[in-house]
Design a protein around this motif. Structure first.
Motif, PDB file in Angstrom:
ATOM      1  N   SER A 131       0.793  -1.238   0.000  1.00 36.03           N
ATOM      2  CA  SER A 131       0.000   0.000   0.000  1.00 36.03           C
ATOM      3  C   SER A 131       0.823   1.284   0.000  1.00 36.03           C
ATOM      4  CB  SER A 131      -0.920   0.020   1.220  1.00 36.03           C
ATOM      5  OG  SER A 131      -0.168   0.197   2.418  1.00 36.03           O
ATOM      6  N   GLY A 132       2.118   1.212   0.340  1.00 34.15           N
ATOM      7  CA  GLY A 132       2.929   2.417   0.478  1.00 34.15           C
ATOM      8  C   GLY A 132       2.746   3.127   1.799  1.00 34.15           C
ATOM      9  N   GLN A 133       1.949   2.533   2.708  1.00 33.70           N
ATOM     10  CA  GLN A 133       1.615   3.183   3.984  1.00 33.70           C
ATOM     11  C   GLN A 133       2.121   2.355   5.170  1.00 33.70           C
ATOM     12  OE1 GLN A 133      -0.200   6.196   3.402  1.00 33.70           O
ATOM     13  NE2 GLN A 133       0.201   5.519   1.309  1.00 33.70           N
ATOM     14  N   THR A 134       2.517   3.043   6.224  1.00 35.09           N
ATOM     15  CA  THR A 134       2.699   2.394   7.517  1.00 35.09           C
ATOM     16  C   THR A 134       1.405   2.584   8.296  1.00 35.09           C
ATOM     17  OG1 THR A 134       3.599   4.339   8.653  1.00 35.09           O
ATOM     18  CG2 THR A 134       5.164   2.923   7.449  1.00 35.09           C
ATOM     19  N   PHE A 135       1.414   2.289   9.589  1.00 32.94           N
ATOM     20  CA  PHE A 135       0.174   2.366  10.364  1.00 32.94           C
ATOM     21  C   PHE A 135      -0.021   3.690  11.098  1.00 32.94           C
ATOM     22  CE2 PHE A 135       0.737  -2.390  10.426  1.00 32.94           C
ATOM     23  CZ  PHE A 135      -0.315  -2.641   9.575  1.00 32.94           C
ATOM     24  N   ALA A 136       0.944   4.607  11.014  1.00 36.61           N
ATOM     25  CA  ALA A 136       0.864   5.822  11.820  1.00 36.61           C
ATOM     26  C   ALA A 136      -0.398   6.624  11.558  1.00 36.61           C
ATOM     27  CB  ALA A 136       2.101   6.685  11.570  1.00 36.61           C
ATOM     28  N   LEU A 137      -0.815   6.736  10.288  1.00 35.13           N
ATOM     29  CA  LEU A 137      -1.965   7.572   9.926  1.00 35.13           C
ATOM     30  C   LEU A 137      -3.028   6.801   9.162  1.00 35.13           C
ATOM     31  CD1 LEU A 137       0.024  10.720   8.731  1.00 35.13           C
ATOM     32  CD2 LEU A 137      -1.141  10.435  10.921  1.00 35.13           C
ATOM     33  N   ALA A 138      -2.865   5.503   9.032  1.00 32.13           N
ATOM     34  CA  ALA A 138      -3.746   4.708   8.184  1.00 32.13           C
ATOM     35  C   ALA A 138      -5.038   4.336   8.899  1.00 32.13           C
ATOM     36  CB  ALA A 138      -3.020   3.448   7.717  1.00 32.13           C
ATOM     37  N   ALA A 139      -5.939   3.697   8.149  1.00 37.46           N
ATOM     38  CA  ALA A 139      -7.259   3.359   8.690  1.00 37.46           C
ATOM     39  C   ALA A 139      -7.238   2.146   9.609  1.00 37.46           C
ATOM     40  CB  ALA A 139      -8.221   3.091   7.527  1.00 37.46           C
ATOM     41  N   GLN A 140      -6.322   1.210   9.382  1.00 38.22           N
ATOM     42  CA  GLN A 140      -6.381  -0.059  10.122  1.00 38.22           C
ATOM     43  C   GLN A 140      -6.383   0.120  11.641  1.00 38.22           C
ATOM     44  OE1 GLN A 140      -4.470   0.497   7.446  1.00 38.22           O
ATOM     45  NE2 GLN A 140      -4.010  -1.379   6.284  1.00 38.22           N
ATOM     46  N   PRO A 141      -5.442   0.882  12.224  1.00 37.76           N
ATOM     47  CA  PRO A 141      -5.475   1.011  13.687  1.00 37.76           C
ATOM     48  C   PRO A 141      -6.725   1.717  14.202  1.00 37.76           C
ATOM     49  CG  PRO A 141      -3.787   2.425  12.730  1.00 37.76           C
ATOM     50  CD  PRO A 141      -4.261   1.522  11.642  1.00 37.76           C
ATOM     51  N   ARG A 142      -7.265   2.644  13.449  1.00 33.13           N
ATOM     52  CA  ARG A 142      -8.481   3.336  13.889  1.00 33.13           C
ATOM     53  C   ARG A 142      -9.670   2.381  13.849  1.00 33.13           C
ATOM     54  NH1 ARG A 142      -7.067   8.672  10.272  1.00 33.13           N
ATOM     55  NH2 ARG A 142      -5.637   9.657  11.753  1.00 33.13           N
ATOM     56  N   LEU A 143      -9.744   1.568  12.807  1.00 28.77           N
ATOM     57  CA  LEU A 143     -10.818   0.572  12.743  1.00 28.77           C
ATOM     58  C   LEU A 143     -10.659  -0.478  13.836  1.00 28.77           C
ATOM     59  CD1 LEU A 143     -11.046   0.085   8.873  1.00 28.77           C
ATOM     60  CD2 LEU A 143     -12.675   1.295  10.337  1.00 28.77           C
ATOM     61  N   LEU A 144      -9.424  -0.845  14.112  1.00 28.77           N
ATOM     62  CA  LEU A 144      -9.184  -1.799  15.200  1.00 28.77           C
ATOM     63  C   LEU A 144      -9.603  -1.202  16.533  1.00 28.77           C
ATOM     64  CD1 LEU A 144      -8.068  -4.592  15.880  1.00 28.77           C
ATOM     65  CD2 LEU A 144      -5.791  -3.559  16.090  1.00 28.77           C
ATOM     66  N   TRP A 145      -9.345   0.103  16.717  1.00 28.27           N
ATOM     67  CA  TRP A 145      -9.791   0.781  17.939  1.00 28.27           C
ATOM     68  C   TRP A 145     -11.321   0.721  18.045  1.00 28.27           C
ATOM     69  CZ3 TRP A 145     -13.052   4.571  19.490  1.00 28.27           C
ATOM     70  CH2 TRP A 145     -12.881   5.085  20.772  1.00 28.27           C
ATOM     71  N   LEU A 146     -12.001   0.990  16.935  1.00 33.88           N
ATOM     72  CA  LEU A 146     -13.464   0.901  16.935  1.00 33.88           C
ATOM     73  C   LEU A 146     -13.936  -0.514  17.259  1.00 33.88           C
ATOM     74  CD1 LEU A 146     -14.863   2.915  13.891  1.00 33.88           C
ATOM     75  CD2 LEU A 146     -15.257   3.365  16.305  1.00 33.88           C
ATOM     76  N   GLN A 147     -13.302  -1.486  16.669  1.00 35.03           N
ATOM     77  CA  GLN A 147     -13.683  -2.877  16.903  1.00 35.03           C
ATOM     78  C   GLN A 147     -13.617  -3.207  18.393  1.00 35.03           C
ATOM     79  OE1 GLN A 147     -10.823  -6.107  16.010  1.00 35.03           O
ATOM     80  NE2 GLN A 147     -12.295  -6.730  14.428  1.00 35.03           N
ATOM     81  N   ARG A 148     -12.646  -2.631  19.093  1.00 32.64           N
ATOM     82  CA  ARG A 148     -12.453  -2.923  20.513  1.00 32.64           C
ATOM     83  C   ARG A 148     -13.303  -2.052  21.424  1.00 32.64           C
ATOM     84  NH1 ARG A 148      -5.844  -3.435  20.717  1.00 32.64           N
ATOM     85  NH2 ARG A 148      -5.729  -5.532  19.817  1.00 32.64           N
ATOM     86  N   HIS A 149     -13.395  -0.759  21.085  1.00 31.64           N
ATOM     87  CA  HIS A 149     -14.003   0.191  22.019  1.00 31.64           C
ATOM     88  C   HIS A 149     -15.402   0.638  21.623  1.00 31.64           C
ATOM     89  CE1 HIS A 149     -10.178   0.628  24.173  1.00 31.64           C
ATOM     90  NE2 HIS A 149      -9.598   0.653  22.981  1.00 31.64           N
ATOM     91  N   ARG A 150     -15.774   0.503  20.359  1.00 31.69           N
ATOM     92  CA  ARG A 150     -17.123   0.834  19.904  1.00 31.69           C
ATOM     93  C   ARG A 150     -17.621  -0.308  18.995  1.00 31.69           C
ATOM     94  NH1 ARG A 150     -15.739   4.199  23.054  1.00 31.69           N
ATOM     95  NH2 ARG A 150     -15.858   6.480  22.908  1.00 31.69           N
ATOM     96  N   PRO A 151     -17.699  -1.522  19.534  1.00 33.46           N
ATOM     97  CA  PRO A 151     -18.014  -2.681  18.673  1.00 33.46           C
ATOM     98  C   PRO A 151     -19.360  -2.559  17.959  1.00 33.46           C
ATOM     99  CG  PRO A 151     -18.144  -3.260  21.005  1.00 33.46           C
ATOM    100  CD  PRO A 151     -17.496  -1.918  20.941  1.00 33.46           C
ATOM    101  N   GLU A 152     -20.317  -1.867  18.576  1.00 34.65           N
ATOM    102  CA  GLU A 152     -21.618  -1.737  17.929  1.00 34.65           C
ATOM    103  C   GLU A 152     -21.515  -0.881  16.663  1.00 34.65           C
ATOM    104  OE1 GLU A 152     -21.031   1.821  20.435  1.00 34.65           O
ATOM    105  OE2 GLU A 152     -20.665  -0.325  20.699  1.00 34.65           O
TER     106      GLU A 152
END
Length: 524
Positions: A131-152
């Motif tokens: 993808s040319g991206q690391t995780f610092a600003l990408a969507a994956q960690p933010r979506l993972l945060w949602l999965q854990r903290h706002r699962p609904e």
């Protein structure tokens, strides 16, 4: 129909700009906006879709009125935006969660993803290669945060949009993602410019959130009756796919061929180098995005806060210069740069410490500081030397970033650098930058590069046969060229070497927790 509307959703404001169909800027209207932290969520920067859509439509109304544009004369509209900002829609098309580009709630998730392995391979390295991206600003960690903290919310989510596509969705009711802004999500493969399900699944996420992928300049749909009532546009006006702000700035300035270099010099100095292949850096040091043109990619390196530092110095130290400016009816920055021009190369030995060279994998800046001040030589001379050191610093970091990008992207030795943004209006800063880089600077006439790129996308969406790149190139106009002085370029070699050695030590002080960094990427 003789007008084009471009909407640019930046980090600190939203702006609607009106252009003629020959690329002439007519006028604009803007509104500042803020991204407020979610209560109890450190590092969060939420994007209020309801409030911010009100601001978007206000700017459209005002831009039309201010420029005397009849909405029936608007042939098409498109949008650009800050990269990395996200909006999630549910299955009924309602916005259920959104964040701005500077949202940093997911530091823990970034660290976990950086350490994650799948089948013995580093997920971080595989994600970057694809993808040319690391995780610092990408969507994956933010979506993972949602999965854990706002699962609904995570379970209700049906579609992920970048902010530019969210504006287009509000206008047309149609959803898409495009490669230039979409690539900054980390969910689009560089090589194919299409959604790559593995980029989500490797991180333990769903792989069904991205809508159809369309290229910039594609016709997405037309303005709906509801959006027409809200914005003052006419229902049926063509809505064209836009893109990320930096990529559309390059497009707007006609930088659509491999090897071309754009240095956009504003609050941050952003270097974009066009590449004819989706090559990435072997040590993950440079971000690589899809360009706004099919078959083209951009290696990106950024110098943090040169513009901020200049304004800070003006407001903090330039009392004498402010008084002189008031007395003579001049701008205080003009007085400061005039005095800085009298200081020799190297700023009397003063070294300013601000942004580090890009290191996308592990990016931590040193603490802002001035080194080598003299208590024997204070007053006006030293203040001018300090200010010059800030001008030199921005150029030095840009030179180092260009060398870094040049380690894996072909940049011809005689390739000029297009120098755009607010700093390009300073003749002194242009001269310093040309000398430090050792390259010719081409200064464009246009100061609305991002909006102009969006306008080219809008016009392409309603024109048969002409691409956004062809349209933008037909609009090119240059103010001047600034040539480097070979002798001064040679003198700067020692200045750059001193800066490198000084910065290394300052970075070590941050690592030892003696000083506080200017900024560090989540997970660094």
């Amino acid at each position: 129909m003789t007008r084009i509307l471009a909407i640019d959703a930046g980090t600190g404001s939203v702006r609607s700009a009106v252009f003629d169909t020959d690329g002439t800027f007519i006028g604009a209207a803007s509104r500042p906006w803020e991204h407020i932290a979610e209560p109890g969520v450190p590092g969060s920067m939420a994007f209020d879709t309801a409030r911010n859509w009100d601001l978007v439509r206000e700017t459209v109304h005002e831009a039309l009125a201010r420029t005397g544009t009849d909405a029936h004369d608007v042939a098409a509209v498109s949008a650009s935006s800050m990269r990395e900002g996200l909006v999630l829609l549910d299955s009924s098309g309602r916005e259920i969660w959104a964040c701005s580009n500077v949202d940093a709630r997911s530091e823990q998730e970034v660290r976990e993803l950086q350490a994650r392995q799948v089948d013995g391979a580093s997920v971080l390295e595989e994600t970057y290669r694809r993808s040319g991206q690391t995780f610092a600003l990408a969507a994956q960690p933010r979506l993972l945060w949602l999965q854990r903290h706002r699962p609904e919310l995570y379970e209700r989510a049906a579609t992920l949009l970048m902010l530019s596509e969210w504006i287009l969705y509000r206008l047309s009711g149609e959803v898409c993602i495009e490669p230039s802004n979409g690539s900054t999500s980390g969910l689009i493969a560089l090589a194919s410019r299409q959604a790559d399900p593995a980029l989500a699944s490797m991180s333990g996420l769903r792989d069904d959130l991205l809508p159809q992928v369309l290229e910039p300049g594609t016709r997405l749909g037309t303005v709906t009756e509801k959006a027409a009532q809200e914005t003052g546009l006419v229902a049926g006006t063509v809505v064209g796919v836009g893109g990320g702000d930096a990529q559309l700035a390059a497009l707007g300035l006609g930088q659509t061929e491999p090897g071309q270099v754009l240095l956009t010099a504003g609050t941050f100095w952003q270097l974009n180098v066009n590449s004819g292949s989706p090559a990435t850096h072997e040590d993950l040091a440079v971000r690589v995005n899809a360009a706004a043109v099919p078959g083209l990619w951009q290696a990106e390196a950024i110098a943090f806060h040169p513009g901020t530092a200049v304004r800070w110095f003006r407001d903090t130290f330039a009392g004498a210069e402010r008084a002189e400016a008031e007395r003579t009816g001049r701008d205080v920055l003009d007085v400061l740069t005039e005095e800085a021009a009298r200081i020799p190369i190297g700023s009397d030995g003063i070294i300013s410490i601000l942004s580090d060279v890009m290191d996308y994998r592990n990016w931590t800046h040193a603490a802002p500081s001035f080194l080598n001040l003299s208590i024997e030589q204070g007053g006006d001379r030293q203040r001018a030397a300090m200010f010059r050191s800030l001008l030199e610093n921005a150029a030095i970091v840009s030179r180092e970033n260009l060398a870094l990008v040049g380690s894996f992207v072909d940049v011809p030795a005689d390739q000029p650098v297009v120098f755009a943004g607010g700093s390009a209006s300073s003749a002194v800063w242009c001269s310093i930058t040309a000398d430090v880089l050792g390259r010719t600077l081409r200064i464009p006439v246009v100061t609305e590069a991002t909006s102009l790129g969006a306008a080219a996308c809008a016009f392409a969406a309603c024109e048969d046969g002409a691409t956004a790149a062809q349209i933008a190139r037909s609009w090119e106009a240059w103010r001047e060229s600034v040539e480097p002085d070979p002798a001064r370029h040679e003198q700067y070699a020692e200045v750059v070497d001193r800066w490198r050695r000084a910065y290394r030590v300052q970075r070590d002080l941050v690592a030892q927790e003696v000083t506080t960094p200017l900024w560090h990427a989540p997970g660094s």
